[in-house]
Write an enzyme that holds these catalytic residues in place. Structure first.
Site, mmCIF file in Angstrom:
data_model
loop_
_atom_site.group_PDB
_atom_site.id
_atom_site.type_symbol
_atom_site.label_atom_id
_atom_site.label_comp_id
_atom_site.label_asym_id
_atom_site.label_seq_id
_atom_site.Cartn_x
_atom_site.Cartn_y
_atom_site.Cartn_z
ATOM 1 N N GLN A 71 -4.561 -1.702 9.777
ATOM 2 C CA GLN A 71 -4.515 -3.011 9.127
ATOM 3 C C GLN A 71 -5.063 -4.083 10.065
ATOM 4 O O GLN A 71 -4.715 -4.146 11.241
ATOM 5 C CB GLN A 71 -3.064 -3.335 8.709
ATOM 6 C CG GLN A 71 -2.910 -4.589 7.872
ATOM 7 C CD GLN A 71 -3.572 -4.502 6.496
ATOM 8 O OE1 GLN A 71 -3.721 -3.428 5.920
ATOM 9 N NE2 GLN A 71 -3.994 -5.635 5.970
ATOM 10 N N LYS A 126 0.843 -1.202 0.000
ATOM 11 C CA LYS A 126 0.000 0.000 0.000
ATOM 12 C C LYS A 126 0.881 1.256 0.000
ATOM 13 O O LYS A 126 0.636 2.213 -0.736
ATOM 14 C CB LYS A 126 -0.933 0.002 1.227
ATOM 15 C CG LYS A 126 -2.055 -1.036 1.116
ATOM 16 C CD LYS A 126 -2.845 -1.221 2.401
ATOM 17 C CE LYS A 126 -3.874 -2.346 2.241
ATOM 18 N NZ LYS A 126 -4.655 -2.646 3.450
ATOM 19 N N ASP A 183 -10.903 3.056 4.548
ATOM 20 C CA ASP A 183 -11.272 1.638 4.433
ATOM 21 C C ASP A 183 -12.797 1.458 4.414
ATOM 22 O O ASP A 183 -13.290 0.381 4.075
ATOM 23 C CB ASP A 183 -10.727 0.851 5.641
ATOM 24 C CG ASP A 183 -9.508 0.010 5.295
ATOM 25 O OD1 ASP A 183 -9.368 -0.374 4.121
ATOM 26 O OD2 ASP A 183 -8.724 -0.283 6.216
HETATM 27 N N1 GUN Z 1 -7.012 -6.936 6.271
HETATM 28 C C1 GUN Z 1 -7.431 -7.646 5.201
HETATM 29 N N2 GUN Z 1 -8.001 -6.833 4.291
HETATM 30 C C2 GUN Z 1 -7.935 -5.583 4.789
HETATM 31 C C3 GUN Z 1 -8.354 -4.310 4.312
HETATM 32 O O1 GUN Z 1 -8.927 -4.145 3.220
HETATM 33 N N3 GUN Z 1 -8.091 -3.259 5.126
HETATM 34 C C4 GUN Z 1 -7.481 -3.406 6.324
HETATM 35 N N4 GUN Z 1 -7.288 -2.321 7.050
HETATM 36 N N5 GUN Z 1 -7.090 -4.560 6.806
HETATM 37 C C5 GUN Z 1 -7.317 -5.643 6.032
#
Ligand code: GUN
Length: 295
Positions: free
Chosen positions: A96, A52, A119
């Site tokens: 995350q 990311k 998110d």
């Molecule tokens: N863990 C697995 N997928 C995601 C996501 O799209 N965002 C976040 N913050 N954590 C994740």
């Protein structure tokens, strides 16, 4: 059979975002700034967050990675979130998941300011999504919609079967596919661990979105001809012969199911890269809203 090439489409989206950022720079405006908080040392989570952050650099965003130890308390994490909420330089941030067991995930997600929740996990944003209001759509579902859109896959009047009811993918996906508009207007069945005779349901599906995390779960015998397959699974399966010691495996038995499918996403290179592109898109949106509010 057409491969829904998430790698290619995500690169196109990143190029579009890069052009937007260039315009911002040329106009002397602040560029979007995304922060990502990671608690602990989970290998997969570190890989995703690293990816990311690298993608932010590629499109010209600013990015900040906040690394906290595995023993971080809930209060410490809530304090960090408060800092990020109040930091005017940060347009959006993500926590995350998963978080270590001493931390209440729901409490943490509710502490993120909804305007910075790129998110789309805050209940306010999730509620807005369910009510067709403008908001941040969670990145993976948003990426799937974008892929269906860019390939012109018809969803209206189709029977969409979603496998898995996670808050991040299955649940939002089931809502989005049933919404008015395109992609949407599907008749949706949401299946999960208590679903009886799943093959009877999947074999009637025009579109299957699998977000289960069980490698090669969906077999050719479970689907009908010309089905559209979206495979969200990304399980690390140990494999001595690969350099990393594992291979990323989807929920779908690709070799056999692809022979019956009209469209199918590969793993890797399907939904995964789209998730990151849409997180960037949400961050761009957060920046635009932030700027509009501070005028
Ligand atoms: N863990 C697995 N997928 C995601 C996501 O799209 N965002 C976040 N913050 N954590 C994740």
């Amino acid at each position: 059979m057409t491969i829904l090439d998430g790698k290619k489409v995500s690169n196109e989206i990143k190029d579009e975002i890069t052009a937007e950022v260039k315009k911002m720079k040329d106009n002397g405006e602040k560029v979007p700034h995304l922060a990502a908080v990671i608690v602990g040392n989970d290998g997969a989570s570190l890989t995703y967050v690293g990816s990311k952050v690298r993608s932010c650099e590629r499109v010209g965003f600013e990015s900040t990675m906040v690394r906290l130890s595995n023993t971080t308390s809930e209060v410490e994490l809530l304090d960090k979130i408060e800092d990020l909420n109040n930091n005017d330089d940060i347009d959006g941030f993500i926590i995350q998941l998963p978080l270590p067991p001493q931390i209440n995930t729901q409490k943490v997600l509710m502490a993120v300011h909804p305007d910075k929740d790129v998110d789309g996990f805050h209940p306010m944003n999730f509620g807005k999504m369910a009510l067709d209001m403008s908001t941040f759509i969670p990145a993976t579902p948003f990426g799937i919609l974008e892929l269906l859109d860019r390939y012109g896959v018809e969803t209206k009047g189709k029977h969409t079967v979603v496998i898995g009811r996670s808050h991040i993918v299955g649940r939002p996906m089931s809502i989005l596919m049933g919404r008015k508009g395109f992609p949407g207007n599907s008749t949706v069945t949401l299946t999960h661990s208590h679903t009886k005779n799943i093959t009877q349901i999947t074999s009637q599906a025009d579109i299957i979105i699998s977000a289960l995390g069980v490698p090669n779960f969906l077999k050719a015998e479970m689907v009908k001809d010309d089905v559209v397959i979206i495979d969200v699974g990304i399980t690390r399966v140990p494999d001595e012969s690969s350099a990393k010691g594992y291979v990323i495996t989807g929920d779908v038995d690709f070799d056999n199911v692809s022979k019956k499918a009209s469209y199918i996403t590969p793993v890797p290179g399907g939904v995964g890269p789209m998730t990151i592109a849409m997180l960037l898109k949400n961050t761009l949106l957060a920046r635009e809203r932030h700027r509009a509010h501070s005028k």
